[in-house]
Design an enzyme around this catalytic site. Sequence first.
Site, mmCIF file in Angstrom:
data_model
loop_
_atom_site.group_PDB
_atom_site.id
_atom_site.type_symbol
_atom_site.label_atom_id
_atom_site.label_comp_id
_atom_site.label_asym_id
_atom_site.label_seq_id
_atom_site.Cartn_x
_atom_site.Cartn_y
_atom_site.Cartn_z
ATOM 1 N N TYR A 61 -73.825 16.616 15.543
ATOM 2 C CA TYR A 61 -75.231 16.182 15.513
ATOM 3 C C TYR A 61 -75.310 14.668 15.376
ATOM 4 O O TYR A 61 -74.340 13.998 15.038
ATOM 5 C CB TYR A 61 -75.997 16.859 14.381
ATOM 6 C CG TYR A 61 -75.711 16.302 12.997
ATOM 7 C CD1 TYR A 61 -76.617 15.444 12.374
ATOM 8 C CD2 TYR A 61 -74.545 16.629 12.313
ATOM 9 C CE1 TYR A 61 -76.366 14.935 11.109
ATOM 10 C CE2 TYR A 61 -74.284 16.127 11.049
ATOM 11 C CZ TYR A 61 -75.205 15.274 10.453
ATOM 12 O OH TYR A 61 -74.937 14.759 9.200
ATOM 13 N N ARG A 111 -70.965 7.443 19.281
ATOM 14 C CA ARG A 111 -70.436 8.308 18.223
ATOM 15 C C ARG A 111 -70.576 9.779 18.606
ATOM 16 O O ARG A 111 -69.696 10.591 18.313
ATOM 17 C CB ARG A 111 -71.138 8.019 16.895
ATOM 18 C CG ARG A 111 -70.513 8.748 15.720
ATOM 19 C CD ARG A 111 -71.064 8.276 14.394
ATOM 20 N NE ARG A 111 -72.497 8.542 14.282
ATOM 21 C CZ ARG A 111 -73.238 8.154 13.237
ATOM 22 N NH1 ARG A 111 -72.680 7.458 12.255
ATOM 23 N NH2 ARG A 111 -74.527 8.433 13.181
ATOM 24 N N ARG A 122 -68.857 36.808 17.919
ATOM 25 C CA ARG A 122 -68.206 36.106 16.817
ATOM 26 C C ARG A 122 -66.687 36.283 16.850
ATOM 27 O O ARG A 122 -66.172 37.376 16.637
ATOM 28 C CB ARG A 122 -68.741 36.585 15.463
ATOM 29 C CG ARG A 122 -68.264 35.721 14.301
ATOM 30 C CD ARG A 122 -68.770 36.235 12.966
ATOM 31 N NE ARG A 122 -68.447 35.303 11.909
ATOM 32 C CZ ARG A 122 -67.262 35.220 11.303
ATOM 33 N NH1 ARG A 122 -66.286 36.032 11.678
ATOM 34 N NH2 ARG A 122 -67.047 34.338 10.345
ATOM 35 N N HIS A 170 -63.128 33.439 16.108
ATOM 36 C CA HIS A 170 -62.811 32.069 15.729
ATOM 37 C C HIS A 170 -62.402 31.203 16.921
ATOM 38 O O HIS A 170 -62.747 30.021 16.975
ATOM 39 C CB HIS A 170 -61.690 32.059 14.674
ATOM 40 C CG HIS A 170 -62.170 32.405 13.301
ATOM 41 N ND1 HIS A 170 -62.601 33.668 12.955
ATOM 42 C CD2 HIS A 170 -62.306 31.650 12.186
ATOM 43 C CE1 HIS A 170 -62.972 33.687 11.690
ATOM 44 N NE2 HIS A 170 -62.799 32.465 11.198
ATOM 45 N N LYS A 187 -69.209 13.689 13.024
ATOM 46 C CA LYS A 187 -70.534 14.089 12.536
ATOM 47 C C LYS A 187 -70.774 15.544 12.952
ATOM 48 O O LYS A 187 -71.437 15.824 13.963
ATOM 49 C CB LYS A 187 -71.608 13.155 13.090
ATOM 50 C CG LYS A 187 -72.859 13.078 12.218
ATOM 51 C CD LYS A 187 -73.690 11.881 12.602
ATOM 52 C CE LYS A 187 -74.989 11.806 11.804
ATOM 53 N NZ LYS A 187 -74.791 11.522 10.389
ATOM 54 N N GLU A 238 -67.584 7.373 -0.007
ATOM 55 C CA GLU A 238 -68.972 7.104 0.375
ATOM 56 C C GLU A 238 -69.871 7.955 -0.507
ATOM 57 O O GLU A 238 -69.465 8.362 -1.597
ATOM 58 C CB GLU A 238 -69.183 7.386 1.859
ATOM 59 C CG GLU A 238 -68.756 8.766 2.307
ATOM 60 C CD GLU A 238 -68.855 8.954 3.821
ATOM 61 O OE1 GLU A 238 -69.533 8.157 4.486
ATOM 62 O OE2 GLU A 238 -68.267 9.934 4.327
ATOM 63 N N LEU A 275 -67.763 8.630 7.196
ATOM 64 C CA LEU A 275 -68.478 8.586 8.465
ATOM 65 C C LEU A 275 -68.622 7.134 8.897
ATOM 66 O O LEU A 275 -68.926 6.262 8.075
ATOM 67 C CB LEU A 275 -69.868 9.219 8.321
ATOM 68 C CG LEU A 275 -70.704 9.224 9.598
ATOM 69 C CD1 LEU A 275 -70.114 10.199 10.617
ATOM 70 C CD2 LEU A 275 -72.149 9.596 9.294
#
Length: 276
Positions: free
Chosen positions: A30, A49, A97, A99, A143, A175, A199
């Site tokens: 995101y 990014r 579903r 992995h 991210k 951070e 980040l």
Amino acid sequence: MYFYKDSFVEKTDRMISPDDRGYYFGDGIYEVFRIYHGKVYEQEAHLVRLVRSAKDVRIELPYSLEQIREIITTLVKKSRISEGTLYMQITRGEAPRAHSFPQNGKPVMTAYCTDVPRPTDAMDNGIRAISQDDIRWLRCDLKTLNLLPNVLSKQAAVDHGVQEVVLHRGGIVTECSASNLMMVKNQILHTHPANHLILHGITRMVVLRLAHALKLEVREEPFTLEDLYQADEAFITGTTVEITPLVEIDNKPIGSGIPGTITKQLQQQFERTFSK
């Protein structure tokens, strides 16, 4: 107004499948873009990014960068947002579903704008924080949607009546739960190096650029929690928090316990980067 599955739709018309891998695995990435005066701030840096995150988690972008730019422009225009944020996420898509990656998965992008005022009170007066062990995974530079450790840390801040949590690994400050961190000692700006443990914040990048323009000495080197306790000034940086002074940590005042001079200088310079 939302962008979802190739279309601009109202929020009530958006239906997320329970088979979306972002829902049950957090398998996605995101970005949060800031909007000032109806314009997206540092858009290209965010897109760089986004591309990097997608590449490293092996998600193929569902659109070209030119198409994504057009989607952003249209979404901001349709939403009529002057001051706010644009949230964008891309998941690996819908699949039973399992992995391992689905063989014929189709990534899904969602984006929308929200009115978010500037945090002027916090920027004027500063915020308080507590410290905690950094229990996140070792690719904090990506991210991704896997934010449960950050959520737990932010809630710990709320539970303690403060606004942030300063994270550290063995006493080395990394951070915060939702922002980058910088401190000032003897007129020198310190921040953790932009490696896999933090980040690579867009606002962090802008602040370092401004610091160099102000002829401030900058050291991107690890520092300890004890160093932070003894700092002259400290502040957090982020898309929604801009440059917010950190005036107290673990019930200890930082410096004089009020926003510092260098912090204020950087705030002023930062505001000039998006003012009309």
